[in-house]
Motif scaffolding. Structure first.
Motif, PDB file in Angstrom:
ATOM      1  N   THR A  98      19.954   3.702   5.297  1.00  0.00           N
ATOM      2  CA  THR A  98      18.760   2.949   5.699  1.00  0.00           C
ATOM      3  C   THR A  98      18.545   1.774   4.750  1.00  0.00           C
ATOM      4  OG1 THR A  98      16.440   3.157   6.395  1.00  0.00           O
ATOM      5  CG2 THR A  98      17.063   4.268   4.345  1.00  0.00           C
ATOM      6  N   VAL A  99      17.547   0.960   5.064  1.00  0.00           N
ATOM      7  CA  VAL A  99      17.141  -0.153   4.216  1.00  0.00           C
ATOM      8  C   VAL A  99      15.667   0.031   3.900  1.00  0.00           C
ATOM      9  CG1 VAL A  99      16.799  -2.653   4.092  1.00  0.00           C
ATOM     10  CG2 VAL A  99      18.805  -1.744   5.242  1.00  0.00           C
ATOM     11  N   TYR A 100      15.321  -0.106   2.628  1.00  0.00           N
ATOM     12  CA  TYR A 100      13.922  -0.037   2.215  1.00  0.00           C
ATOM     13  C   TYR A 100      13.482  -1.383   1.682  1.00  0.00           C
ATOM     14  CZ  TYR A 100      13.828   5.018   2.604  1.00  0.00           C
ATOM     15  OH  TYR A 100      13.854   6.289   3.098  1.00  0.00           O
ATOM     16  N   TYR A 101      12.205  -1.662   1.821  1.00  0.00           N
ATOM     17  CA  TYR A 101      11.611  -2.885   1.317  1.00  0.00           C
ATOM     18  C   TYR A 101      10.538  -2.524   0.304  1.00  0.00           C
ATOM     19  CZ  TYR A 101      14.096  -4.838   5.214  1.00  0.00           C
ATOM     20  OH  TYR A 101      15.093  -5.197   6.070  1.00  0.00           O
ATOM     21  N   GLN A 102      10.546  -3.235  -0.818  1.00  0.00           N
ATOM     22  CA  GLN A 102       9.595  -2.975  -1.891  1.00  0.00           C
ATOM     23  C   GLN A 102       8.972  -4.284  -2.357  1.00  0.00           C
ATOM     24  OE1 GLN A 102      12.677  -1.055  -4.336  1.00  0.00           O
ATOM     25  NE2 GLN A 102      11.268   0.647  -4.517  1.00  0.00           N
ATOM     26  N   VAL A 103       7.732  -4.187  -2.807  1.00  0.00           N
ATOM     27  CA  VAL A 103       7.044  -5.342  -3.367  1.00  0.00           C
ATOM     28  C   VAL A 103       7.644  -5.681  -4.723  1.00  0.00           C
ATOM     29  CG1 VAL A 103       4.822  -6.069  -4.327  1.00  0.00           C
ATOM     30  CG2 VAL A 103       4.905  -4.890  -2.135  1.00  0.00           C
ATOM     31  N   LEU A 126       0.807  -1.217   0.000  1.00  0.00           N
ATOM     32  CA  LEU A 126       0.000   0.000   0.000  1.00  0.00           C
ATOM     33  C   LEU A 126       0.842   1.271   0.000  1.00  0.00           C
ATOM     34  CD1 LEU A 126      -2.844  -1.025   2.461  1.00  0.00           C
ATOM     35  CD2 LEU A 126      -2.968  -0.854  -0.038  1.00  0.00           C
ATOM     36  N   ASN A 127       2.054   1.195   0.557  1.00  0.00           N
ATOM     37  CA  ASN A 127       2.922   2.376   0.650  1.00  0.00           C
ATOM     38  C   ASN A 127       4.030   2.382  -0.378  1.00  0.00           C
ATOM     39  OD1 ASN A 127       1.977   3.908   3.123  1.00  0.00           O
ATOM     40  ND2 ASN A 127       2.048   1.806   3.857  1.00  0.00           N
ATOM     41  N   GLU A 128       4.133   1.352  -1.186  1.00  0.00           N
ATOM     42  CA  GLU A 128       5.128   1.174  -2.240  1.00  0.00           C
ATOM     43  C   GLU A 128       6.532   0.904  -1.710  1.00  0.00           C
ATOM     44  OE1 GLU A 128       4.968   4.127  -5.294  1.00  0.00           O
ATOM     45  OE2 GLU A 128       2.795   3.999  -5.438  1.00  0.00           O
TER      46      GLU A 128
END
Length: 78
Positions: A71-76, A24-26
């Motif tokens: 930082t670390v980001y997570y994506q679908v 939902l937040n990309e």
């Protein structure tokens, strides 16, 4: 892909919830995910690990030009 995640009986409700939040937040980082729920950081990280292993999400590490961690980001994964 989202239907596949929801139909995956090997995922817990927590993992499906994490996937939904990212979907939902990309893009989200661990701090945002921890703040959005009641699970502690370790529980969130274990859920993210499972989603990465099953190739539902990907992890992106962000670093400064000098190589310092940001930082670390997570994506679908679509």
């Amino acid at each position: 892909m989202i239907e596949k995640v929801y139909d995956d009986n090997m995922l817990s409700f927590k993992e499906k919830g994490l996937y939904t939040a990212i979907y939902l937040n990309e893009t989200m980082n661990v701090d945002q995910l921890v703040e959005s729920g009641k699970d502690k950081a370790d529980a969130v990280r274990s859920g993210l690990k499972k989603l990465i292993e099953k190739q539902y999400i990907k992890k992106s590490v962000v670093r400064e030009k000098n190589g310092n961690f940001v930082t670390v980001y997570y994506q679908v994964i679509e």
